[in-house]
Scaffold this motif. Structure first.
Motif, PDB file in Angstrom:
ATOM      1  N   UNK A  99      49.853  45.979  45.588  1.00 57.94           N
ATOM      2  CA  UNK A  99      48.661  45.308  46.212  1.00 57.94           C
ATOM      3  C   UNK A  99      47.684  46.415  46.119  1.00 57.94           C
ATOM      4  N   UNK A 100      47.913  47.714  46.331  1.00 55.59           N
ATOM      5  CA  UNK A 100      46.836  48.760  46.427  1.00 55.59           C
ATOM      6  C   UNK A 100      45.925  48.837  45.342  1.00 55.59           C
ATOM      7  N   UNK A 101      46.438  48.440  44.123  1.00 59.34           N
ATOM      8  CA  UNK A 101      45.797  48.722  42.975  1.00 59.34           C
ATOM      9  C   UNK A 101      44.798  47.582  42.830  1.00 59.34           C
ATOM     10  N   UNK A 102      44.607  46.705  43.809  1.00 54.77           N
ATOM     11  CA  UNK A 102      43.649  45.711  43.759  1.00 54.77           C
ATOM     12  C   UNK A 102      42.765  45.757  45.138  1.00 54.77           C
ATOM     13  N   UNK A 103      42.764  47.301  45.614  1.00 52.24           N
ATOM     14  CA  UNK A 103      41.900  47.251  46.928  1.00 52.24           C
ATOM     15  C   UNK A 103      40.486  46.878  46.458  1.00 52.24           C
ATOM     16  N   UNK A 104      39.746  46.377  47.334  1.00 54.62           N
ATOM     17  CA  UNK A 104      38.419  45.702  47.098  1.00 54.62           C
ATOM     18  C   UNK A 104      37.566  46.837  46.993  1.00 54.62           C
ATOM     19  N   UNK A 105      37.642  47.805  47.914  1.00 50.64           N
ATOM     20  CA  UNK A 105      36.506  48.914  48.001  1.00 50.64           C
ATOM     21  C   UNK A 105      36.705  50.131  47.384  1.00 50.64           C
ATOM     22  N   UNK A 157      24.811  41.938  40.542  1.00 47.88           N
ATOM     23  CA  UNK A 157      24.054  42.787  41.419  1.00 47.88           C
ATOM     24  C   UNK A 157      24.143  42.756  42.703  1.00 47.88           C
ATOM     25  N   UNK A 158      24.723  41.661  43.136  1.00 50.14           N
ATOM     26  CA  UNK A 158      24.863  41.497  44.665  1.00 50.14           C
ATOM     27  C   UNK A 158      26.031  41.665  45.142  1.00 50.14           C
ATOM     28  N   UNK A 159      27.141  41.565  44.550  1.00 51.96           N
ATOM     29  CA  UNK A 159      28.628  41.824  44.739  1.00 51.96           C
ATOM     30  C   UNK A 159      29.228  42.582  43.480  1.00 51.96           C
ATOM     31  N   UNK A 160      28.819  43.540  42.945  1.00 51.76           N
ATOM     32  CA  UNK A 160      29.549  44.205  41.776  1.00 51.76           C
ATOM     33  C   UNK A 160      30.983  44.539  42.044  1.00 51.76           C
ATOM     34  N   UNK A 161      31.444  44.987  43.247  1.00 48.19           N
ATOM     35  CA  UNK A 161      32.759  45.521  43.573  1.00 48.19           C
ATOM     36  C   UNK A 161      33.470  44.260  43.230  1.00 48.19           C
ATOM     37  N   UNK A 162      33.021  43.172  43.921  1.00 47.00           N
ATOM     38  CA  UNK A 162      34.119  42.100  43.815  1.00 47.00           C
ATOM     39  C   UNK A 162      34.258  41.563  42.272  1.00 47.00           C
ATOM     40  N   UNK A 163      33.351  41.600  41.469  1.00 43.26           N
ATOM     41  CA  UNK A 163      33.256  40.947  40.201  1.00 43.26           C
ATOM     42  C   UNK A 163      34.025  42.103  39.374  1.00 43.26           C
ATOM     43  N   UNK A 164      33.963  43.305  39.481  1.00 43.39           N
ATOM     44  CA  UNK A 164      34.756  44.419  38.806  1.00 43.39           C
ATOM     45  C   UNK A 164      36.326  44.091  39.159  1.00 43.39           C
ATOM     46  N   UNK A 165      36.657  43.927  40.534  1.00 43.24           N
ATOM     47  CA  UNK A 165      37.872  43.781  40.879  1.00 43.24           C
ATOM     48  C   UNK A 165      38.470  42.622  40.382  1.00 43.24           C
ATOM     49  N   UNK A 166      37.825  41.561  40.191  1.00 44.84           N
ATOM     50  CA  UNK A 166      38.317  40.149  39.726  1.00 44.84           C
ATOM     51  C   UNK A 166      38.312  40.392  38.132  1.00 44.84           C
TER      52      UNK A 166
END
Length: 410
Positions: A7-13, A219-228
């Protein structure tokens, strides 16, 4: 067997799947180890060596000399065939048809039995693997695929888990049977959706014409999209390897909605993830050809080449001669007859097939349509397409033609 992604590999931030570059974020090799899927392996499919017994399509994709272009069609199994429509009346659920081994095999073999193409693609869908990594979907009569819980936030990402290939056993079993049924007479093709294309459904909640939600997330949630996208990259790579080890000779990646992105955005939000899938698959199965198809790819050809795939599928809006010039002779091309030609007089269809083949050149070309077979396409036209393909011989087709036509690539 599910891959062991911790699960650590999917850390959101603080995802370690990405490294900062001057142009934004690029995919890096995943830091976690994953177990290979359980399946009976075909030794030749993951071999780096070419073999004289390889199907014609595999030889062409690898760049080996062939006497004629191999041919198959996207959506060659489907609603234009009377036998398929009869079967669909008996089994009206698309998911039942595409997730039941006996039905998958029967439908996949319908065009093989009727037309003898050089490639037999498994009857499936790019969304088929979603439930195996935590994303459930339905297919409704009018709306098509529907995802009732779109992923648009860090909270939404928590439903994701490593792909459980045991839940896709029907795919592996179907490929094994297809490999046995077809033998060496044709290539068995597997396929997947590219991470960006799969993400459009997961983020938008289904099909869309505008892609505004996912594009704004860049642009608004790039970290979420990158993780997905990084999670999808690993899951799809595992799924590709699973298909190859189950019997697929060749894999096609559909980035169906990649053409909805401006080229610079595709470079950032789609290309790195496709490239990582190719890298992961080639490490495990170096001899398996990979085809990349994007609908509306005229502005992306040179960028597509840099993904490391073996073959670029051209849609029908790209002139084959221009596409070949832009890509060069060191990579394969696939396509790209306009599907509407199958509604034209057969003489016109013959001339277009010959033109496309001449423009593609005698090496590294897989004859196909520039998009999927259209509903209502006459079956006799499909039969004629494959008859013409089998009748072509490069020795005679290109004899004395180079001087006559400066567009030819030899």
């Amino acid at each position: 067997m599910a891959t062991s992604i911790n699960s650590s590999a999917l850390g959101w931030k603080h995802s370690s799947l990405f490294v900062q570059s001057n142009n934004g974020f690029n995919v890096a090799s995943p830091p976690f180890k994953h177990k290979p899927p359980r399946s009976s392996k075909f030794s030749l499919t993951c071999s780096a060596a070419s073999s004289s017994s390889d199907p014609l399509l595999v030889k062409a994709a690898r760049g080996d000399p062939v006497s004629r272009p191999p041919a198959w069609m996207m959506r060659q199994a489907g609603r234009y065939m009377a036998v398929y429509k009869k079967l669909a009346e008996k089994y009206p659920s698309f998911r039942e048809r595409s997730e039941t081994t006996d039905l998958i095999v029967e439908i996949s073999l319908q065009p093989w039995n009727a037309f003898r193409p050089d490639g037999v693609i498994i009857f499936s869908d790019i969304l088929t693997p979603l439930p195996a990594f935590g994303v459930d979907f339905d297919i409704e009569e009018v709306r098509g695929p529907v995802i009732h819980s779109p992923i648009r936030s860090e909270e939404g990402l928590k439903v994701l888990h490593p792909i459980d290939l045991d839940r896709l056993k029907f795919v592996g079993d179907s490929l094994k049977i297809l490999r046995q049924e077809v033998g060496g007479r044709a290539a068995v093709l597997g396929f997947v959706g590219a991470p960006w294309t799969i993400a459009t459904y997961i983020v938008e909640g289904g099909t869309t014409r505008t892609y505004t939600t996912i594009k704004s997330m860049c642009h608004t949630a790039p970290h979420v999209l990158r993780t997905l996208l990084s999670h999808l990259t690993q899951a799809i790579a595992d799924y590709v390897i699973f298909q190859v080890e189950s019997g697929a000779h060749c894999i096609q990646i559909f980035d169906s909605w990649g053409g909805q992105l401006p080229p610079e955005m595709w470079e950032r939000w789609s290309k790195p993830y496709i490239k990582e899938i190719v890298n992961l698959v080639k490490k495990k199965c170096p001899g398996v050809p990979i085809v990349l198809y994007i609908n509306g790819n005229g502005g992306l050809l040179e960028r597509m080449k840099d993904t490391g795939v073996d073959v670029i599928g051209l849609d029908w809006t790209v002139d084959m001669a221009d596409g070949r010039r832009r890509l060069g002779s060191g990579i394969g091309v696939q396509g790209n007859v306009d599907p509407a030609y199958l509604f034209s007089p057969l003489d016109a269809l013959t001339e277009e097939i010959q033109r496309v083949v001449r423009c593609a050149g005698p090496r590294r070309h897989i004859l196909n349509l520039g998009h999927g077979v259209l509903v209502g396409t006459p079956e006799e036209a499909v039969a004629h397409f494959f008859e013409v393909a089998r009748s072509l011989q490069f020795d005679t087709l290109f004899q004395n033609n180079t001087a006559k036509d400066p567009n030819l690539v030899t």
